[in-house]
Design a protein around this motif. Sequence first.
Motif, PDB file in Angstrom:
ATOM      1  N   LEU A   2      -9.410  -3.008  -4.426  1.00 32.39           N
ATOM      2  CA  LEU A   2      -7.708  -3.205  -4.308  1.00 32.39           C
ATOM      3  C   LEU A   2      -7.310  -2.613  -2.719  1.00 32.39           C
ATOM      4  N   GLU A   3      -7.985  -1.301  -2.171  1.00 37.42           N
ATOM      5  CA  GLU A   3      -7.532  -1.048  -0.397  1.00 37.42           C
ATOM      6  C   GLU A   3      -8.134  -2.117  -0.030  1.00 37.42           C
ATOM      7  N   GLU A   4      -8.603  -3.147   0.145  1.00 34.91           N
ATOM      8  CA  GLU A   4      -8.961  -4.707   0.878  1.00 34.91           C
ATOM      9  C   GLU A   4      -7.721  -5.483   1.136  1.00 34.91           C
ATOM     10  N   ILE A   5      -7.389  -5.913  -0.487  1.00 38.75           N
ATOM     11  CA  ILE A   5      -6.379  -6.035  -0.871  1.00 38.75           C
ATOM     12  C   ILE A   5      -4.736  -5.456  -0.727  1.00 38.75           C
ATOM     13  N   THR A   6      -4.244  -4.285  -1.010  1.00 43.04           N
ATOM     14  CA  THR A   6      -3.544  -4.221   0.537  1.00 43.04           C
ATOM     15  C   THR A   6      -3.082  -3.914   1.752  1.00 43.04           C
ATOM     16  N   GLN A   7      -4.340  -3.698   1.841  1.00 35.99           N
ATOM     17  CA  GLN A   7      -4.865  -3.761   4.214  1.00 35.99           C
ATOM     18  C   GLN A   7      -3.631  -5.038   4.421  1.00 35.99           C
ATOM     19  N   TYR A   8      -4.133  -6.351   3.307  1.00 38.73           N
ATOM     20  CA  TYR A   8      -4.224  -7.953   3.603  1.00 38.73           C
ATOM     21  C   TYR A   8      -2.086  -7.929   3.863  1.00 38.73           C
ATOM     22  N   ILE A   9      -1.362  -7.015   2.164  1.00 36.34           N
ATOM     23  CA  ILE A   9      -0.432  -6.954   1.952  1.00 36.34           C
ATOM     24  C   ILE A   9       0.351  -6.426   3.405  1.00 36.34           C
ATOM     25  N   PHE A  10      -0.171  -5.416   3.618  1.00 35.78           N
ATOM     26  CA  PHE A  10       0.528  -4.212   4.543  1.00 35.78           C
ATOM     27  C   PHE A  10       0.597  -5.672   6.063  1.00 35.78           C
ATOM     28  N   GLU A  11       0.011  -6.070   6.543  1.00 35.90           N
ATOM     29  CA  GLU A  11      -0.195  -7.234   7.758  1.00 35.90           C
ATOM     30  C   GLU A  11       0.698  -7.936   7.554  1.00 35.90           C
ATOM     31  N   MET A  12       1.811  -8.122   5.953  1.00 32.14           N
ATOM     32  CA  MET A  12       2.276  -9.386   6.555  1.00 32.14           C
ATOM     33  C   MET A  12       4.031  -9.106   7.450  1.00 32.14           C
ATOM     34  N   LYS A  13       4.362  -9.714   7.827  1.00 32.91           N
ATOM     35  CA  LYS A  13       5.986  -9.972   8.865  1.00 32.91           C
ATOM     36  C   LYS A  13       6.582 -10.637   7.863  1.00 32.91           C
ATOM     37  N   ASN A  14       6.729 -11.178   6.851  1.00 31.89           N
ATOM     38  CA  ASN A  14       8.049 -11.703   6.229  1.00 31.89           C
ATOM     39  C   ASN A  14       8.141 -10.587   4.964  1.00 31.89           C
ATOM     40  N   PRO A  15       9.932 -10.159   5.443  1.00 33.05           N
ATOM     41  CA  PRO A  15       9.551  -9.360   4.253  1.00 33.05           C
ATOM     42  C   PRO A  15       9.620  -9.478   3.101  1.00 33.05           C
ATOM     43  N   ASN A  16      10.575 -10.575   2.814  1.00 28.14           N
ATOM     44  CA  ASN A  16      10.719 -10.929   1.021  1.00 28.14           C
ATOM     45  C   ASN A  16       9.045 -11.194   0.750  1.00 28.14           C
ATOM     46  N   ILE A  17       8.097 -12.160   1.627  1.00 26.84           N
ATOM     47  CA  ILE A  17       6.901 -12.342   0.554  1.00 26.84           C
ATOM     48  C   ILE A  17       6.358 -11.313   0.487  1.00 26.84           C
ATOM     49  N   GLN A  18       6.100  -9.906   1.425  1.00 30.74           N
ATOM     50  CA  GLN A  18       5.242  -8.932   1.604  1.00 30.74           C
ATOM     51  C   GLN A  18       6.421  -7.884  -0.002  1.00 30.74           C
ATOM     52  N   ARG A  19       7.387  -7.964  -0.093  1.00 28.61           N
ATOM     53  CA  ARG A  19       7.910  -6.693  -1.181  1.00 28.61           C
ATOM     54  C   ARG A  19       7.720  -7.302  -2.686  1.00 28.61           C
ATOM     55  N   ILE A  20       7.434  -8.900  -2.310  1.00 32.43           N
ATOM     56  CA  ILE A  20       7.579  -9.549  -3.863  1.00 32.43           C
ATOM     57  C   ILE A  20       6.038  -9.479  -4.227  1.00 32.43           C
ATOM     58  N   THR A  21       4.828  -9.333  -3.167  1.00 28.88           N
ATOM     59  CA  THR A  21       3.810  -9.422  -3.330  1.00 28.88           C
ATOM     60  C   THR A  21       2.923  -8.424  -4.112  1.00 28.88           C
ATOM     61  N   ARG A  22       4.363  -7.065  -3.301  1.00 28.61           N
ATOM     62  CA  ARG A  22       3.219  -5.848  -3.298  1.00 28.61           C
ATOM     63  C   ARG A  22       3.945  -5.758  -4.979  1.00 28.61           C
ATOM     64  N   HIS A  23       4.875  -6.099  -4.644  1.00 33.84           N
ATOM     65  CA  HIS A  23       6.006  -5.481  -6.485  1.00 33.84           C
ATOM     66  C   HIS A  23       5.113  -5.566  -7.709  1.00 33.84           C
ATOM     67  N   LEU A  24       4.123  -6.784  -7.114  1.00 37.24           N
ATOM     68  CA  LEU A  24       3.893  -7.523  -8.582  1.00 37.24           C
ATOM     69  C   LEU A  24       2.445  -7.343  -8.379  1.00 37.24           C
TER      70      LEU A  24
END
Lengths: 319, 319, 319, 319, 319, 319
Positions: free
Chosen positions: D113-135
Amino acid sequence: MSKGIRNYQVGEKVESYFLIKSATKSIASNSKPFLTLILSDKTGDIETKLWGASPEDEASFASRSLIYVQGDLIDYRGRNQLKISSIRPATALDNVKIGDFVRSAPISAEDMLEEITQYIFEMKNPNIQRITRHLLKKHQQEFLESPAATRNHHEFVSGLAFHVVSMLRLAKSLSELYPTLDTDLLYSGVILHDLGKVRELSGPIDTSYTIEGKLLGHISIISNEIDAAARELKIEGEEVTVLQHLVLSHHGKGEWGSPKVPVIREAEVLHLIDNVDAKINMMDRALDRVLPGAFSERVMPLENRSFYKPAFHEPPIEM
Amino acid sequence: MSKGIRNYQVGEKVESYFLIKSATKSIASNSKPFLTLILSDKTGDIETKLWGASPEDEASFASRSLIYVQGDLIDYRGRNQLKISSIRPATALDNVKIGDFVRSAPISAEDMLEEITQYIFEMKNPNIQRITRHLLKKHQQEFLESPAATRNHHEFVSGLAFHVVSMLRLAKSLSELYPTLDTDLLYSGVILHDLGKVRELSGPIDTSYTIEGKLLGHISIISNEIDAAARELKIEGEEVTVLQHLVLSHHGKGEWGSPKVPVIREAEVLHLIDNVDAKINMMDRALDRVLPGAFSERVMPLENRSFYKPAFHEPPIEM
Amino acid sequence: MSKGIRNYQVGEKVESYFLIKSATKSIASNSKPFLTLILSDKTGDIETKLWGASPEDEASFASRSLIYVQGDLIDYRGRNQLKISSIRPATALDNVKIGDFVRSAPISAEDMLEEITQYIFEMKNPNIQRITRHLLKKHQQEFLESPAATRNHHEFVSGLAFHVVSMLRLAKSLSELYPTLDTDLLYSGVILHDLGKVRELSGPIDTSYTIEGKLLGHISIISNEIDAAARELKIEGEEVTVLQHLVLSHHGKGEWGSPKVPVIREAEVLHLIDNVDAKINMMDRALDRVLPGAFSERVMPLENRSFYKPAFHEPPIEM
Amino acid sequence: MSKGIRNYQVGEKVESYFLIKSATKSIASNSKPFLTLILSDKTGDIETKLWGASPEDEASFASRSLIYVQGDLIDYRGRNQLKISSIRPATALDNVKIGDFVRSAPISAEDMLEEITQYIFEMKNPNIQRITRHLLKKHQQEFLESPAATRNHHEFVSGLAFHVVSMLRLAKSLSELYPTLDTDLLYSGVILHDLGKVRELSGPIDTSYTIEGKLLGHISIISNEIDAAARELKIEGEEVTVLQHLVLSHHGKGEWGSPKVPVIREAEVLHLIDNVDAKINMMDRALDRVLPGAFSERVMPLENRSFYKPAFHEPPIEM
Amino acid sequence: MSKGIRNYQVGEKVESYFLIKSATKSIASNSKPFLTLILSDKTGDIETKLWGASPEDEASFASRSLIYVQGDLIDYRGRNQLKISSIRPATALDNVKIGDFVRSAPISAEDMLEEITQYIFEMKNPNIQRITRHLLKKHQQEFLESPAATRNHHEFVSGLAFHVVSMLRLAKSLSELYPTLDTDLLYSGVILHDLGKVRELSGPIDTSYTIEGKLLGHISIISNEIDAAARELKIEGEEVTVLQHLVLSHHGKGEWGSPKVPVIREAEVLHLIDNVDAKINMMDRALDRVLPGAFSERVMPLENRSFYKPAFHEPPIEM
Amino acid sequence: MSKGIRNYQVGEKVESYFLIKSATKSIASNSKPFLTLILSDKTGDIETKLWGASPEDEASFASRSLIYVQGDLIDYRGRNQLKISSIRPATALDNVKIGDFVRSAPISAEDMLEEITQYIFEMKNPNIQRITRHLLKKHQQEFLESPAATRNHHEFVSGLAFHVVSMLRLAKSLSELYPTLDTDLLYSGVILHDLGKVRELSGPIDTSYTIEGKLLGHISIISNEIDAAARELKIEGEEVTVLQHLVLSHHGKGEWGSPKVPVIREAEVLHLIDNVDAKINMMDRALDRVLPGAFSERVMPLENRSFYKPAFHEPPIEM
């Protein structure tokens, strides 16, 4: 006579007789009618345009007419075309006839008929023999003239009979190597397998499919005829069903047009030798003018392959 | 009568009459003969073993005999089997007949014949009408008894006639929605399309393929018969060819057994409604005992799919 | 009005109003710009070239403009083309409107909406009814205008609604013949199955695919919308999943675009009747101007078949 | 603890704890009930029969129970089977828990979970990041436990998360080699592509498909969820459509379950690395106990191939 | 000697010598070891079980041993099995040898070698002749013993040489019918095409694939050898490449194992006659004990067809 | 220098140096010869016609000549064409060389050779290392110049070496993620897999297939060479067979040209990374000049897909 249209190079003058294989009228962008003619001799075809064609031209230069043409062989968008300088119908004085302009089998129709008749004569099973003889006799005239296909292989006058003769010889060789084969069945299958083409195809020149051919196909046509012949000859017995099976299954698979796959040994062998004769014929035709070390044109029904003539093979005799 | 073999659970006692659908003799590892019997009633089949079978047993318990059996329904390697405690042939006193033990169409043969006759009566094209009537009459008896297939769909007594009646009704509905359809052609195509099955299949009980069926298939058989009927009735005209085309193409594709693909609108529609009736029949049969919220067994000819009955649907009426 | 561009022969003069379906600017080999215009009326399309086009011409003769043209129908490389002698934009005085030049369904949008509404009204399952009504209402305007496809079948104004109405009638007929079918599910499936096309396609004139259509497809689009509708309407229950399944599986197979094969009876039936209506529509269109005894053009989505109109059928009414 | 059931040879005594993976009741030919139990530990499964099972046995030895067994490993018709000499439920004193008997990913759920979260954290496009994190957040619990499949590859506890972590690392390596790749899209596609499996599969033990899974599939499920998430988060923009496209197309072809083929570079790359990770995982599993110079068992989803371990490779560490 | 195991009926006593084709040790449910033996003579195979086998039994009854057995032929779950009453190893006094129990070609190895040598002697192209002679000589011993396949066709001692001899005769017949064929190429192609099988297969008894055979296949093996032979013999010229092409393409298609499709006429002919000889051989074997009017077992490599022997054909000579 | 032919718009003047990629002589309808020239620079190709070409022109404007041209970019039937106003051969004074006009890999040949050599240096298995080094050395010169294909991907000078370097880096990344992979095998497989292309293809400019390439293919060519190398280096051991297997199976399937499917883990991985590198390369090339929100041209070897560049991506740097 001419050296044959296939042997001309772009840039050469052409002065020769031809058979008009097809003639199509169109309207040019200047609103005048013109004719597109496909001219043919024994070596091949050439397209030409007759601009500003009058109604008399249409009548004189119809399909199946013989003509005399002078012109130049040009390259038009990558394909050869004949540019006409003069054209006229052939007359009695020209002393040419249609037979001079169409390809036909290398054996005469009479010789082929005699050879096939001999195979029938040797059959021992009377039911098979009588049905085969009856149907051959019924369609003898068209059978001896018909091509074996609209294109691809044996697509010339008497092509069907020639294909049958070649397959009979193959069948005979095979039955010497594999003596358990029933030659009566095999020979009869060979003679009958494509006989439906006399009703499926429109005849030897500019061959096309008949409506009956498109709706039923030569396989069902001849299966029906075997059935009718047996009834007419009052023949009963499994031979009738088995002969129909040979004919129905000779394309080998449903997707190749056979409603049944071969489940009798001789039916499978019939399919195999049909294949062998057709394929060798197609390869020979593709390679007959290729120089050693070169590749042929692509052959569509052979999975679009282009065939290679090894560098250590002989060149074509006359080119 | 019994509640039907399909409704018994493993562990229950069975006391009931059955029809022997097939009987096969084998030798057990103790070197004694035994019979494997498939017993059937209207609801389904069950396998049983008769150990140490005497020659008298072989005679008494042959295929198509009616018997009375007592035993237990057991699970043998995952499949139900009947373990016999007593078995005897049925006698006149038992007052049972074969018809009580075989599934048949939900409409009587007489009613179906009358309905089909009415469709023929309404045809306007006399050539189509006469050929259809002639062939139906010729095979009427077997047609009314034959199943439509050895398994998969309409595999019961009169299944063929029932399939035809359903398709005629479908054809009628369609022609009201698409009024340009030629109903003469379509109705005739429906009536004739599977008529060759009366020669392809062995009859209504324990149905198998005849040799003629395996070598020619029902499609070529009936195509031949249309041809012969036209000759007998001295009918000429394109209707004969077109009717043969409908029959030849009704499986839709070469790989599905049709030597020609449909190229007439009514031929394509015939193929479509054949498909619709067969598929709905197969799905209904697969789902008829499935509870809401559950999946059916896999249905091989429907690409091996397993069908789901939605949880909000009704359960089967009696289970 | 004109007799329709499809009814002109090469060589005829054309004087008529048209809708410009598309206009494309190119540079000729003399380095001057020209426009390629596709002109259309209710009967079909014709290509024309406007040579030496000025910037004003580009503005006047843009896509979706109405124009008046005089010219000749010529044959250009085997295809018909209109050679312009004069061209001008239509004006208010000409009294023409776009609706006069586009094909549309044979029933009015109002009548179709009323008929579909009636089917929804008759549904008994409230979950299915509410979702269906909600989504139809949401997209009602585009639904009533949209074609059912960019080409092949029902590719005209209101084609989608007409396809749905035809299928509803078919579904009703079928459910009378097979009464165990769940008509709520089936009608809802019919109404929703192609509704995603209102977002997949660009609209009724010169129809193309939207980016969303290319990336998601109408099947996933409407599956998403069913899900969102259920959430919005606070509907829970298996109906939501089952309706999505009907939509997802209605192309029948993975290779035809369905992520799931039908595993519910009504889903399979939806697929079957979609097929029947589309195929009959395509055949009718191919055959509508073919003379008896002739073959149609090839129909690509029907496996490239060419269809035959039997010689004993009626010719087209007006030709 | 035991050396693991997979490491026993036929003929050895077995004394060990097991998890009952499934328990099925049947009736033997002596009419008595028996249970077929699938026992499992971390190394694999073994079948056993409990003859003459009482109702108490049924309760004690249900699916998901922990037990202690003594018996012999025998060969029964070519497959290993455990012949029980004694069996009893495990008690608190035995000090065993389910987690000891199921295979799980080689990394802890927390670390993944920590590793995946880090990948999400590094995303620059906020739309992609928010949808991914939300789901991910919405399904976090099931995601961390779910297998990636019912069999074939990553079919163990946390298999889905482990598959995602491996693919993220692969995606990162690839984007270093091909720097034009959009890592936001690619990482989001990796995280979301199989997330629908939390609703498609029944959970980590004795995994099967849910009804929703069978009717919709994980691809459509998560496509719906992306749509709903964007609406809930009030995100508009092409990112929503593109993310759905990545998920919809990640199986690569219609016949493999994708309603759309990949038409965005990152969608194709997502499909490729999904393939690479799944295939290497399957080969590793097939080869992990094969000796050098020998072939593995056949691997069905890898076209039924049997893989060879070269003679110059190392043997498995402990066998 | 015995009448051959294939000619026994269930229930008969068997007293005969056999070759043990394979012997496999297993553990019975009573935990005792037993051997499963496949016994063979020239007519076929039979399975038997040796219960409670001692270590001495294992040594005495190993694969390739000759034994004497008494027992009964029984039916075990639908397949024949031999129930042993006594078994002992054959001794010198029994005067039996392995050659008495294996099928082999109907011509002696010496005669076949002489015939093949004659074909090589007649070749005119020295490059082709030298390569062919060199490779045949190199592998002469194994070539004369090897089967042509592990099963399906020519799967007996000297089967490979017999297949080659049959094909050479076929090639000769064909080249008489189609005289433009290059017989040097064709004969060499026939002799070399399957020569790689001497390294691909394990030998004439209980034939299996070698590791090299599984990793490279006989096609690549012999292609490499032609290359190496040419280098060793210092032969340069297109013949080397062309011979490799014949071998590489002789399976006809990529999906049948050929990395190149035939693009030389003789390569295509080689493929065709390989096909003819293999298929006729398979059909003969399937039909050799079938009675007239009956169907054979299904033949897997012939698309799983079952072949029919017409009722008017002869029955097998001795049954 | 010029901005590159790919960056001109129809209507612009072109004044630039070019390399003549091919020159074909034809005869125009006015019977005069003309040349069709394909001119190229690093950015792409353009067709032009040289009308009325003299014999001197033929000599001056042959394939591989450098020229200076002035003209206009026009649209000819939908494709760009260059209309020449003046043309002359380039001279020494122009100071241009072939290398300026052909695309080549983005890394220098020297750097690539060094990198590949380093991978070989790190190998631990001496057999694999020696064979790899031997074959690379043998073909080093052509390997460093060769394209990887005639079109589709890496079809530029040094394309083969660049493809190998990219795959080596991919292989290294993968082996870090999946540490059980045998890097010796994998690196050697990458270096050798396409090395046969140096004999299959004609070289870096206007690449075509050699006769040997058409008859044998690069897969069999390099398999032969591995065999020969091992013999020459006196290397025995399974490594030789395994390396050949990697090469033979790297296309993955028979229908894609591999006579064996991969059955060694590293062979499958080799196939996978070959695929990944080729596909990403093809997509990058298709998308490199596409604007955000638009679709690329169709890419034939990627199942004819057209790829979309999301609207939120960056436009190409210079356009």
